[in-house]
Scaffold this motif. Structure first.
Motif, PDB file in Angstrom:
ATOM      1  N   THR A 123       0.847  -1.185   0.000  1.00 30.55           N
ATOM      2  CA  THR A 123       0.000   0.000   0.000  1.00 30.55           C
ATOM      3  C   THR A 123       0.888   1.242   0.000  1.00 30.55           C
ATOM      4  O   THR A 123       1.818   1.335   0.806  1.00 30.55           O
ATOM      5  CB  THR A 123      -0.898   0.014   1.250  1.00 30.55           C
ATOM      6  N   PRO A 124       0.610   2.201  -0.888  1.00 29.59           N
ATOM      7  CA  PRO A 124       1.411   3.431  -0.908  1.00 29.59           C
ATOM      8  C   PRO A 124       1.318   4.166   0.428  1.00 29.59           C
ATOM      9  O   PRO A 124       0.286   4.146   1.094  1.00 29.59           O
ATOM     10  CB  PRO A 124       0.767   4.265  -2.026  1.00 29.59           C
ATOM     11  N   PRO A 125       2.401   4.826   0.821  1.00 27.11           N
ATOM     12  CA  PRO A 125       2.413   5.515   2.123  1.00 27.11           C
ATOM     13  C   PRO A 125       1.320   6.578   2.241  1.00 27.11           C
ATOM     14  O   PRO A 125       0.755   6.770   3.315  1.00 27.11           O
ATOM     15  CB  PRO A 125       3.794   6.162   2.190  1.00 27.11           C
ATOM     16  N   PHE A 126       1.013   7.274   1.142  1.00 23.86           N
ATOM     17  CA  PHE A 126      -0.010   8.312   1.196  1.00 23.86           C
ATOM     18  C   PHE A 126      -1.381   7.714   1.505  1.00 23.86           C
ATOM     19  O   PHE A 126      -2.153   8.291   2.278  1.00 23.86           O
ATOM     20  CB  PHE A 126      -0.050   9.082  -0.131  1.00 23.86           C
ATOM     21  N   ILE A 127      -1.676   6.561   0.956  1.00 23.43           N
ATOM     22  CA  ILE A 127      -2.960   5.899   1.213  1.00 23.43           C
ATOM     23  C   ILE A 127      -3.026   5.439   2.676  1.00 23.43           C
ATOM     24  O   ILE A 127      -4.059   5.554   3.331  1.00 23.43           O
ATOM     25  CB  ILE A 127      -3.171   4.716   0.251  1.00 23.43           C
ATOM     26  N   SER A 128      -1.917   4.948   3.203  1.00 24.12           N
ATOM     27  CA  SER A 128      -1.874   4.560   4.616  1.00 24.12           C
ATOM     28  C   SER A 128      -2.083   5.775   5.516  1.00 24.12           C
ATOM     29  O   SER A 128      -2.789   5.695   6.527  1.00 24.12           O
ATOM     30  CB  SER A 128      -0.534   3.904   4.940  1.00 24.12           C
ATOM     31  N   TYR A 129      -1.471   6.889   5.126  1.00 24.72           N
ATOM     32  CA  TYR A 129      -1.639   8.134   5.887  1.00 24.72           C
ATOM     33  C   TYR A 129      -3.103   8.564   5.882  1.00 24.72           C
ATOM     34  O   TYR A 129      -3.653   8.927   6.927  1.00 24.72           O
ATOM     35  CB  TYR A 129      -0.750   9.226   5.287  1.00 24.72           C
ATOM     36  N   LEU A 130      -3.745   8.527   4.719  1.00 23.71           N
ATOM     37  CA  LEU A 130      -5.152   8.900   4.635  1.00 23.71           C
ATOM     38  C   LEU A 130      -6.020   7.972   5.475  1.00 23.71           C
ATOM     39  O   LEU A 130      -6.999   8.410   6.093  1.00 23.71           O
ATOM     40  CB  LEU A 130      -5.626   8.884   3.181  1.00 23.71           C
ATOM     41  N   GLY A 131      -5.691   6.705   5.513  1.00 21.80           N
ATOM     42  CA  GLY A 131      -6.442   5.749   6.321  1.00 21.80           C
ATOM     43  C   GLY A 131      -6.355   6.048   7.805  1.00 21.80           C
ATOM     44  O   GLY A 131      -7.274   5.743   8.566  1.00 21.80           O
ATOM     45  N   LYS A 132      -5.259   6.668   8.233  1.00 21.57           N
ATOM     46  CA  LYS A 132      -5.101   7.020   9.645  1.00 21.57           C
ATOM     47  C   LYS A 132      -5.756   8.358   9.971  1.00 21.57           C
ATOM     48  O   LYS A 132      -6.287   8.543  11.064  1.00 21.57           O
ATOM     49  CB  LYS A 132      -3.613   7.093   9.998  1.00 21.57           C
ATOM     50  N   VAL A 133      -5.710   9.302   9.051  1.00 20.03           N
ATOM     51  CA  VAL A 133      -6.124  10.671   9.340  1.00 20.03           C
ATOM     52  C   VAL A 133      -7.584  10.951   9.002  1.00 20.03           C
ATOM     53  O   VAL A 133      -8.270  11.670   9.730  1.00 20.03           O
ATOM     54  CB  VAL A 133      -5.207  11.656   8.566  1.00 20.03           C
ATOM     55  N   LEU A 134      -8.089  10.412   7.910  1.00 19.95           N
ATOM     56  CA  LEU A 134      -9.424  10.762   7.439  1.00 19.95           C
ATOM     57  C   LEU A 134     -10.566  10.446   8.407  1.00 19.95           C
ATOM     58  O   LEU A 134     -11.498  11.245   8.505  1.00 19.95           O
ATOM     59  CB  LEU A 134      -9.692  10.116   6.083  1.00 19.95           C
ATOM     60  N   PRO A 135     -10.555   9.328   9.118  1.00 27.19           N
ATOM     61  CA  PRO A 135     -11.686   9.097  10.039  1.00 27.19           C
ATOM     62  C   PRO A 135     -11.857  10.221  11.062  1.00 27.19           C
ATOM     63  O   PRO A 135     -12.970  10.670  11.309  1.00 27.19           O
ATOM     64  CB  PRO A 135     -11.339   7.772  10.719  1.00 27.19           C
ATOM     65  N   TYR A 136     -10.774  10.720  11.620  1.00 30.36           N
ATOM     66  CA  TYR A 136     -10.865  11.807  12.590  1.00 30.36           C
ATOM     67  C   TYR A 136     -11.295  13.105  11.921  1.00 30.36           C
ATOM     68  O   TYR A 136     -12.082  13.874  12.479  1.00 30.36           O
ATOM     69  CB  TYR A 136      -9.521  12.001  13.298  1.00 30.36           C
ATOM     70  N   ALA A 137     -10.792  13.369  10.725  1.00 28.92           N
ATOM     71  CA  ALA A 137     -11.166  14.580  10.000  1.00 28.92           C
ATOM     72  C   ALA A 137     -12.650  14.565   9.642  1.00 28.92           C
ATOM     73  O   ALA A 137     -13.340  15.581   9.772  1.00 28.92           O
ATOM     74  CB  ALA A 137     -10.312  14.721   8.747  1.00 28.92           C
ATOM     75  N   ILE A 138     -13.149  13.429   9.217  1.00 24.26           N
ATOM     76  CA  ILE A 138     -14.555  13.337   8.846  1.00 24.26           C
ATOM     77  C   ILE A 138     -15.442  13.496  10.074  1.00 24.26           C
ATOM     78  O   ILE A 138     -16.472  14.186  10.030  1.00 24.26           O
ATOM     79  CB  ILE A 138     -14.832  12.001   8.121  1.00 24.26           C
ATOM     80  N   MET A 139     -15.070  12.899  11.186  1.00 25.32           N
ATOM     81  CA  MET A 139     -15.867  13.061  12.406  1.00 25.32           C
ATOM     82  C   MET A 139     -15.869  14.516  12.853  1.00 25.32           C
ATOM     83  O   MET A 139     -16.901  15.051  13.278  1.00 25.32           O
ATOM     84  CB  MET A 139     -15.325  12.164  13.526  1.00 25.32           C
ATOM     85  N   GLY A 140     -14.734  15.189  12.749  1.00 24.09           N
ATOM     86  CA  GLY A 140     -14.669  16.611  13.087  1.00 24.09           C
ATOM     87  C   GLY A 140     -15.562  17.440  12.181  1.00 24.09           C
ATOM     88  O   GLY A 140     -16.263  18.349  12.642  1.00 24.09           O
ATOM     89  N   MET A 141     -15.550  17.144  10.890  1.00 26.93           N
ATOM     90  CA  MET A 141     -16.410  17.865   9.959  1.00 26.93           C
ATOM     91  C   MET A 141     -17.882  17.638  10.279  1.00 26.93           C
ATOM     92  O   MET A 141     -18.697  18.566  10.183  1.00 26.93           O
ATOM     93  CB  MET A 141     -16.115  17.431   8.525  1.00 26.93           C
ATOM     94  N   LEU A 142     -18.248  16.425  10.654  1.00 23.09           N
ATOM     95  CA  LEU A 142     -19.636  16.134  11.011  1.00 23.09           C
ATOM     96  C   LEU A 142     -20.071  16.886  12.255  1.00 23.09           C
ATOM     97  O   LEU A 142     -21.195  17.396  12.329  1.00 23.09           O
ATOM     98  CB  LEU A 142     -19.840  14.630  11.202  1.00 23.09           C
ATOM     99  N   VAL A 143     -19.192  16.994  13.243  1.00 23.90           N
ATOM    100  CA  VAL A 143     -19.515  17.741  14.453  1.00 23.90           C
ATOM    101  C   VAL A 143     -19.714  19.212  14.122  1.00 23.90           C
ATOM    102  O   VAL A 143     -20.678  19.840  14.557  1.00 23.90           O
ATOM    103  CB  VAL A 143     -18.413  17.551  15.526  1.00 23.90           C
ATOM    104  N   VAL A 144     -18.813  19.775  13.322  1.00 20.43           N
ATOM    105  CA  VAL A 144     -18.941  21.183  12.932  1.00 20.43           C
ATOM    106  C   VAL A 144     -20.225  21.398  12.146  1.00 20.43           C
ATOM    107  O   VAL A 144     -20.948  22.379  12.367  1.00 20.43           O
ATOM    108  CB  VAL A 144     -17.707  21.632  12.118  1.00 20.43           C
ATOM    109  N   TYR A 145     -20.542  20.503  11.230  1.00 18.12           N
ATOM    110  CA  TYR A 145     -21.753  20.634  10.431  1.00 18.12           C
ATOM    111  C   TYR A 145     -23.006  20.572  11.306  1.00 18.12           C
ATOM    112  O   TYR A 145     -23.952  21.326  11.107  1.00 18.12           O
ATOM    113  CB  TYR A 145     -21.805  19.543   9.366  1.00 18.12           C
ATOM    114  N   CYS A 146     -23.014  19.674  12.277  1.00 19.46           N
ATOM    115  CA  CYS A 146     -24.182  19.538  13.139  1.00 19.46           C
ATOM    116  C   CYS A 146     -24.362  20.744  14.059  1.00 19.46           C
ATOM    117  O   CYS A 146     -25.485  21.098  14.420  1.00 19.46           O
ATOM    118  CB  CYS A 146     -24.063  18.280  13.990  1.00 19.46           C
TER     119      CYS A 146
END
Length: 70
Positions: free
Chosen positions: A35-58
């Motif tokens: 797996t490319p390192p960038f994809i691994s990085y996104l797999g670690k970071v995106l769940p927290y970013a998406i949850m933060g965006m959902l909280v801000v949106y709500c």
């Protein structure tokens, strides 16, 4: 085309589209490639970013400076 046939074609089309998007990466990349390192990085970071965006949106319409009258 009758309604039942139209519905069946629509469901089968959506099924094939969903299965293709899920299986295509495995078919193209296979399990032999790392797996490319960038994809691994996104797999670690995106769940927290998406949850933060959902909280801000709500909470975007919530006024914290006014008390609600119950």
């Amino acid at each position: 085309m009758s309604n039942n046939t139209h519905a069946m074609v629509l469901i089968l089309t959506m099924m094939v589209g969903t299965m293709a998007t899920r299986f295509l990466p495995f078919l193209l990349l296979g399990d032999k490639r790392q797996t490319p390192p960038f994809i691994s990085y996104l797999g670690k970071v995106l769940p927290y970013a998406i949850m933060g965006m959902l909280v801000v949106y709500c909470l975007k319409e919530v006024s914290v400076t006014q008390l609600s009258s119950l």
